[in-house]
Design an enzyme around this catalytic site. Structure first.
Site, PDB file in Angstrom:
ATOM      1  N   TRP A 113      -7.044 -33.996 -35.837  1.00 36.96           N
ATOM      2  CA  TRP A 113      -5.961 -34.666 -35.104  1.00 36.96           C
ATOM      3  C   TRP A 113      -4.657 -34.405 -35.869  1.00 36.96           C
ATOM      4  CZ3 TRP A 113      -4.113 -40.161 -36.036  1.00 36.96           C
ATOM      5  CH2 TRP A 113      -3.265 -40.595 -35.003  1.00 36.96           C
ATOM      6  N   ASP A 171     -12.826 -41.519 -39.689  1.00 34.26           N
ATOM      7  CA  ASP A 171     -11.942 -41.987 -38.632  1.00 34.26           C
ATOM      8  C   ASP A 171     -12.809 -42.106 -37.378  1.00 34.26           C
ATOM      9  OD1 ASP A 171     -10.011 -42.495 -36.765  1.00 34.26           O
ATOM     10  OD2 ASP A 171      -8.713 -40.825 -37.306  1.00 34.26           O
ATOM     11  N   ALA A 194     -12.563 -43.379 -33.635  1.00 40.11           N
ATOM     12  CA  ALA A 194     -11.626 -43.847 -32.612  1.00 40.11           C
ATOM     13  C   ALA A 194     -12.224 -43.784 -31.206  1.00 40.11           C
ATOM     14  CB  ALA A 194     -10.346 -43.013 -32.659  1.00 40.11           C
ATOM     15  N   LYS A 226      -9.157 -46.882 -27.441  1.00 36.36           N
ATOM     16  CA  LYS A 226      -9.847 -46.175 -26.369  1.00 36.36           C
ATOM     17  C   LYS A 226     -11.046 -46.956 -25.836  1.00 36.36           C
ATOM     18  CE  LYS A 226      -7.192 -43.255 -28.354  1.00 36.36           C
ATOM     19  NZ  LYS A 226      -6.627 -42.014 -28.681  1.00 36.36           N
TER      20      LYS A 226
HETATM   21  C1  LMR Z   1      -4.634 -38.107 -28.927  1.00 40.35           C
HETATM   22  O1  LMR Z   1      -5.145 -37.416 -29.812  1.00 40.35           O
HETATM   23  O2  LMR Z   1      -4.147 -37.621 -27.891  1.00 40.35           O
HETATM   24  C2  LMR Z   1      -4.624 -39.597 -29.071  1.00 40.35           C
HETATM   25  O3  LMR Z   1      -5.246 -39.978 -30.248  1.00 40.35           O
HETATM   26  C3  LMR Z   1      -3.291 -40.195 -28.901  1.00 40.35           C
HETATM   27  C4  LMR Z   1      -2.374 -39.934 -30.052  1.00 40.35           C
HETATM   28  O4  LMR Z   1      -1.795 -40.915 -30.544  1.00 40.35           O
HETATM   29  O5  LMR Z   1      -2.217 -38.783 -30.469  1.00 40.35           O
END
Ligand code: LMR
Length: 394
Positions: free
Chosen positions: A127, A208, A210, A243
């Site tokens: 991410w 992590d 999520a 989420k």
């Molecule tokens: C994403 O990866 O799209 C989500 O986790 C939202 C974000 O805050 O980036």
């Protein structure tokens, strides 16, 4: 002072949200930001969340501060959801945080506070906000291979070869489930091997999580985190309710730090409380309280889990449908990996030029690295995407 500010690089995911909003074309398709949408394109408030909020309005008598760590009942409920009975609760320190991002940030600050020299290892890719926060805090960063662009599966040999260099006290960031951005996940056997390696080297997992409940089920998605919690002396866990409870804007997260024993847990808890105080004092309460009410009430919990399961199965169905449409249109099984991936995302592994072509010619928005949010599709738009992929010549 303010006239000399250096421009910051734009967050690619959030920039795409703006780009999509500004696109006037009818029938545009948003497969960008990781937000769940139902078949009508709506991100609904979950039934159990509505019910708990109604109850809260009726029964809440005060909005006075909770504690620096947030409501202990929330931490306990989330600890149970994530860790089950994998670890003795006397070893688990926890603080409420503003969302999963807040938890990641507080976990990294804890790490820095404990050992400035330690490195954190991030999966390649991960991410984008992970490396962004790590760099912002000036933490030494290393990367390990994770995704094989040819097979669109986990490059486990590459991952373990890179992680052979971890040192005792380094942190290794792992996605608990539903890897973002790839959708490719470790098997249970691979989790076992990672646990052996971390135990042997003395590196500390930073997990992590999520998307618990979006992959294979609530307990199945917690396999890795529970395994590491049961086997290792120290584990950091950043969790988000955005989420799986659909409470995105309420900013509901939790940071847990598993310490080797009760005494170390006590010191860890004090440090986490201190870090909360430095950054924002008390964590937000509304979302946390709603989540705790749901988890602690058998009827609300059952209804929440049922709705989450509908969401999970809906996404799986879309994965199957897209893989099958592409099988027919390309006369190959090249895209079958979409049905194997889990969670909200799949990295299609197509070049950025093709992603831009999809955006320009077909008004279909993916992240530049070809990450697709499967929940942005519905039964009718799956064939549209499949045809557009064929048209741009993937
Ligand atoms: C994403 O990866 O799209 C989500 O986790 C939202 C974000 O805050 O980036």
């Amino acid at each position: 002072m303010l006239t000399d500010l250096a421009p910051q690089p734009a967050d690619k995911i959030l920039a795409l949200v703006e780009m999509f909003r500004a696109d006037p074309r009818e029938g545009k398709i948003d497969l960008g930001v990781g937000v769940y949408k139902n078949a009508e394109g709506v991100t609904p408030v979950m039934r159990a969340v509505k019910a708990a909020e109604r109850q809260l309005v009726e029964t809440q008598e005060t909005k006075v501060y909770t504690s620096l760590a947030g409501d202990p009942a929330y931490a306990a409920a989330m600890r149970g959801l994530i860790l089950g009975d994998s670890v003795d609760v006397s070893r688990v320190a926890a603080v409420g945080t503003p969302g999963g991002t807040g938890a990641v940030r507080q976990g990294l600050e804890l790490m820095q506070y404990a050992d400035k020299a330690a490195s954190i290892w991030l999966s390649l890719p991960t991410w984008p906000n992970h490396p962004s926060i790590v760099k912002y805090l000036g933490i030494p960063m290393r990367e390990y291979r994770y995704f094989d662009n040819a097979t669109r599966a986990v490059d486990f040999d590459g991952m373990m070869a890179d992680l052979a260099d971890v040192k005792a006290g380094d942190l290794v960031l792992l996605h608990g489930c539903c890897h973002n951005p790839t959708g490719a996940n470790l098997t249970q056997t691979q989790w076992d091997a990672v646990a052996d390696h971390l135990a042997a080297t003395g590196a500390v997992p930073f997990i992590d999580i999520a998307y618990q409940g979006f992959g294979d089920g609530l307990d199945e998605d917690a396999y890795g985190v529970r395994l590491l919690a049961s086997r290792l002396p120290e584990v950091i866990i950043a969790a988000s309710c955005s989420k799986n409870f659909g409470v995105y804007r309420e900013r509901t997260g939790l940071l847990m730090a598993i310490a080797p024993d009760e005494k170390a847990k006590g010191e860890t808890q004090k440090t986490l409380n201190f870090l909360n105080r430095q950054n924002y004092s008390f964590p937000p309460d509304h979302g946390a309280r709603v989540v705790q009410m749901i988890l602690d009430d058998p009827a609300l919990r059952a209804d929440w889990a049922a709705e989450l399961e509908e969401v999970r199965l809906g996404m799986l169905k879309l994965r199957e449908q897209l893989a099958s449409e592409l099988r027919q249109r390309t006369n190959s099984d090249r895209f079958d990996f979409i049905a194997q991936h889990r969670g909200m995302f799949s990295r299609l592994g197509i070049p950025t030029e093709k992603v831009l072509e999809l955006r320009e010619k077909h008004a279909i928005y993916l992240i530049d690295d070809s990450r697709m949010n499967i929940a942005g599709l519905n039964e009718k738009t799956v064939p549209v995407l499949a045809q557009a992929l064929v048209d741009v010549g993937v």
